[in-house]
Every structure is written in structure tokens, then in C-alpha cells.
Design an enzyme around this catalytic site. Structure first.
Site, mmCIF file in Angstrom:
data_model
loop_
_atom_site.group_PDB
_atom_site.id
_atom_site.type_symbol
_atom_site.label_atom_id
_atom_site.label_comp_id
_atom_site.label_asym_id
_atom_site.label_seq_id
_atom_site.Cartn_x
_atom_site.Cartn_y
_atom_site.Cartn_z
ATOM 1 N N GLY A 290 31.417 45.031 25.594
ATOM 2 C CA GLY A 290 30.963 44.944 24.209
ATOM 3 C C GLY A 290 32.004 44.399 23.256
ATOM 4 C CB SER A 319 28.489 27.665 33.810
ATOM 5 O OG SER A 319 29.532 27.457 32.884
ATOM 6 C CG HIS A 381 29.527 29.074 28.322
ATOM 7 N ND1 HIS A 381 30.882 28.985 28.118
ATOM 8 C CD2 HIS A 381 29.360 29.444 29.623
ATOM 9 C CE1 HIS A 381 31.518 29.273 29.244
ATOM 10 N NE2 HIS A 381 30.620 29.547 30.172
#
Length: 442
Positions: A290, A319, A381
Site C-alpha cells: 500500500g 512487462s 505503469h
């Protein structure tokens, strides 16, 4: 029934297992006997609560409070998991803000809205809502090893959050405190190289979450020559990277992970490299869940790389798409799912291959949950301002890659001039995508 039989009966009742009843810490503190699978007896629980209260005693100094906290840390080191859980429950349930004070402060604040006293009343109201739990965490952090202790404690607690909501107060409080203590302004960006201490290199092997490191030659390949690795470090956890990113310096956007991980591949000419590929980003501390570092890490690395290699013009990722196959199993037709089991054998023009690319483009470019991209890596991203640039067939031919996404990988492009614009579009529910992705839509 004679006296002997009566005693035997009563003793057998005491020895019999109690029914599984979940009691609050308040109920247990007021009780006399332990029940069911409770770890601490009521007496031991009261004693531990007194120790915690002594840590935040307003009459003791920070130094003394830290010393008392260290005594609890020492106890915790040898405590059983069940006893540790009792400590979490005490910290979560017994150190709450005084509801009467909160209510009074709220009423005062509401009565002053629109008056010159409003701002001061708001401060007092916010102060009243601060729980003693926060003060307790601060006292633990005062000790040199206190922050590491708290981070590890929260990591250990994560597995039980879904089944025991009573721990949520402590978890949320810790996340809030960590967001302050681990603000990027307090973090140091360091390059991790083959010349770094062996203990640090071993941490990379341990924490690598995207592409497993197979050997020392593999890790050397990722840290030497045309590669760079950077991590964020906190002064209270000096030998522990909080997050790290692995970068390959190449001449064009990479379409496959295989050559990037090939230990025998010839290194790129750094004087001619034009592209930086971020091919692995790993968080290392489950206890800091978090707390966001990724956005700042990538920005700092881009700035650092550009200073060292002015020829670099393109910054992109290669990715994984970890959520794709799970989503396809729910959304795609059964006949296509069956055909995709042999995805590695599909020809370039095969309808099933084109269909898989189309479904993947839709997943990355259209699927949202609560206004955010459905895929976790895309969420990271795109939230940092990147855009979906290109899909790559057989980008990751490993078993893990096939299990996650039938081997597909994606490039996210980081254009420093468009990061803010891309983030703004995402807040409006519009995922930034390149034309090449849009052209794949079915």
C-alpha cells in the site's frame, strides 16, 4: 452420586475442549479462564496489555518508552504465532480513540463552521480522532530496530487480515504511518552492481518477483556491462532494498525477454544505446503493502540514466500480463480457449492468433475495475503515466509466461513529456494506448 464421582465429573468438564467461540479482547480481559484455541490466558493478556500501555505512558520519556518497547520486541522474537496474534489483537482493539472526546470535538467543530474559530476547531477535532495506537507505533519506531520490527510484523499479519477483520484497524494505522516514514523524500536511490556487497546481491536473488534468477552467472548478467539495477533504500533499513528495477540498455524496444536474459548474448554498445528497457520491477517488503514507490523510482532512474547516457531517447518496459489468462477464462469463447492451449504452434496469420492478440488488446486497453486498469501490472505503469505501446507474441515462452498470458508480453512507453497527460486521461476512465494496440481490437 458420591463425592468422588462428582469430582471426577467436574474435572472431566474442565479438561474437555471448549467450543470454538471467538471472544473479543475485552471479553477475554474480563474473564478468568482461557477458552478454545486462545493462546494467552486472561491473566497473561492483561499483563501484556499493561506492558503496551506502559510504552505510551505520557509520564515517561521517549527514551524510556523506546526501552519498554524493546522489551516487547525481545518477547516477540521467541513468541509463538498464536501469542503474536494476541499481541496484534491487543494493539488493534485496545488502543482506540476515546469516542466521547471525538464526539465532543466533532460537535465543537460543526458549531464553529463559518466562523473565525473553524480552522482551530478542525485541528482539535483531527487531534481527537488520533488513536493511542499511533503513539504506540511511534514509540516502537524510536528504537534503532523498531521500524524493521514493525514492517516485519505487518508482513506476518497479512495472511490473517481476510479472516479476522479485528486486525484491520492495526493494518490501516500501520499503512498510514509507513506512508509517512517511507516518504520518497527520505529514500536514497542507489545503483546495485556486481561490485555491491554479496549480502545485497543475495537480496536481489531472494526478492526477484518477475523473472527468477537461476544462478550467479544470471545475476551477474543483470548487473554488469549493458545493464543497470537501482533500488530505493531507507536509512533505518540500510541493507534492505525496498523496491528495485532492472534495466537493459539496448538500441530498440525489446519484444522478447529471452535475449535480455541470455547470459551468452553479446553486450550492447553503451555509446550507441538509445533505449532503456525496464524489464523487472520488484517490491521486497510485504509489510509495506500500500506504500507506493514505483512512480518516484522510475522517474529518478530515468533522470539518472539520461545524465549518464545522453543518447537515451526511449524509456519503455517489457512487462508480463499476469491477469490475462484468468480474465480470458471468464470472457473468451470456449473454442478459442481450447485453441490457445497450443498457442505456441499458431502461425503468424492464424485466426486464433489474431484473436488472442485482439482479446489481449481489449484487456489492456478497455478493461477497468473501479476506474483503474484490471491488470495489476498495467495498473502500476499506467498509473505512473505510461501508455500501452505494443503487444509481443511469444515474448515470454517460459512455463510461467504461458500460464499467465499464453506467452504474450507488453511494452509500456514512458514519454516524459506525456506522463501528466496520460495520468489525466486515466482519471477520466480512458486508458492511454498506441495506435498499434487500437488496431488489434476485434
Amino acid at each position: 452420586m458420591n463425592t468422588t464421582e462428582w469430582i471426577v465429573q467436574r474435572v472431566s468438564r474442565l479438561r474437555a475442549p471448549s467450543p470454538a467461540v471467538t471472544r473479543s479482547t475485552q471479553e477475554r480481559l474480563q474473564a478468568r479462564l482461557r477458552q478454545g484455541e486462545e493462546a494467552m490466558s486472561p491473566r497473561a493478556l492483561r499483563h501484556k496489555l499493561d506492558e503496551l500501555k506502559a510504552i505510551v505512558d505520557p509520564l515517561v520519556s521517549e527514551v524510556e518508552g523506546g526501552r519498554r518497547a524493546q522489551a516487547v520486541v525481545d518477547w516477540y522474537a521467541s513468541a509463538t504465532p498464536a501469542h503474536r496474534r494476541d499481541l496484534w489483537l491487543l494493539m488493534s482493539e485496545r488502543f482506540v480513540a476515546d469516542p466521547a472526546q471525538v464526539k465532543a470535538a466533532q460537535e465543537t467543530y460543526l458549531a464553529t463552521v463559518g466562523t473565525p474559530d473553524e480552522a482551530a476547531a478542525e485541528v482539535l477535532y483531527r487531534r481527537a480522532t488520533v488513536s493511542p495506537r499511533r503513539r504506540l507505533l511511534q514509540r516502537f519506531s524510536a528504537h534503532p530496530e523498531g521500524i524493521a520490527f514493525l514492517v516485519n510484523l505487518r508482513a506476518e499479519m497479512q495472511a490473517q487480515l481476510k479472516t479476522d477483520r479485528r486486525l484491520r484497524a492495526l493494518d490501516v494505522e500501520m499503512e498510514y504511518m509507513f506512508s509517512t516514514w517511507f516518504d520518497v523524500g527520505f529514500l536514497e536511490l542507489r545503483r546495485i552492481s556486481w561490485d555491491s556487497p554479496a549480502s545485497l546481491v543475495e537480496k536481489l536473488i531472494k526478492y526477484e518477483a518477475v523473472h527468477d534468477i537461476r544462478s550467479w552467472d544470471d545475476v551477474k548478467n543483470r548487473l554488469d556491462s549493458d545493464r543497470r539495477c537501482y533500488g530505493f533504500f531507507h536509512p533505518r533499513l540500510p541493507g534492505e532494498p525496498l523496491i528495485f528495477v532492472e534495466v537493459a540498455l539496448v538500441n530498440e524496444i525489446a519484444t522478447s525477454i529471452t535475449p535480455l536474459l541470455d547470459e551468452a548474448a553479446a553486450p550492447a554498445d553503451l555509446d550507441r544505446a538509445t533505449t532503456a528497457i525496464f524489464y523487472s520491477i520488484s517490491n521486497t517488503q510485504a509489510g509495506l503493502r500500500g506504500v507506493s514507490f514505483g512512480d518516484s523510482l522510475i522517474k529518478r532512474v530515468v533522470e539518472t540514466l539520461h545524465q549518464e547516457f545522453p543518447r537515451l531517447k526511449t524509456f519503455a518496459t517489457l512487462s508480463p500480463i499476469p491477469g490475462l489468462r484468468t480474465w480470458l477464462n471468464k470472457a473468451a469463447p470456449a473454442d478459442l480457449l481450447k485453441a490457445w492451449d497450443n498457442a505456441a504452434e499458431l502461425g503468424e496469420k492464424a485466426p486464433e492468433r489474431l484473436a488472442l492478440l485482439g482479446w489481449a488488446a481489449r484487456y489492456l486497453g478497455m478493461e477497468l475495475q473501479d476506474g483503474k486498469p484490471l491488470d495489476p501490472v498495467a495498473r502500476f505503469h499506467l498509473g505512473n503515466g505510461a501508455r500501452v505501446e505494443r503487444l509481443n507474441w511469444a515474448g515470454d515462452p517460459s512455463a510461467k509466461g504461458f500460464k499467465q498470458s499464453y506467452g504474450l508480453m507488453v511494452n509500456y512507453l514512458y514519454d516524459p513529456k506525456r506522463l501528466d497527460k496520460n495520468r489525466a486521461a486515466l482519471t477520466q476512465g480512458k486508458i492511454p494506448i498506441a495506435t498499434a494496440i487500437k488496431d488489434l481490437y476485434l
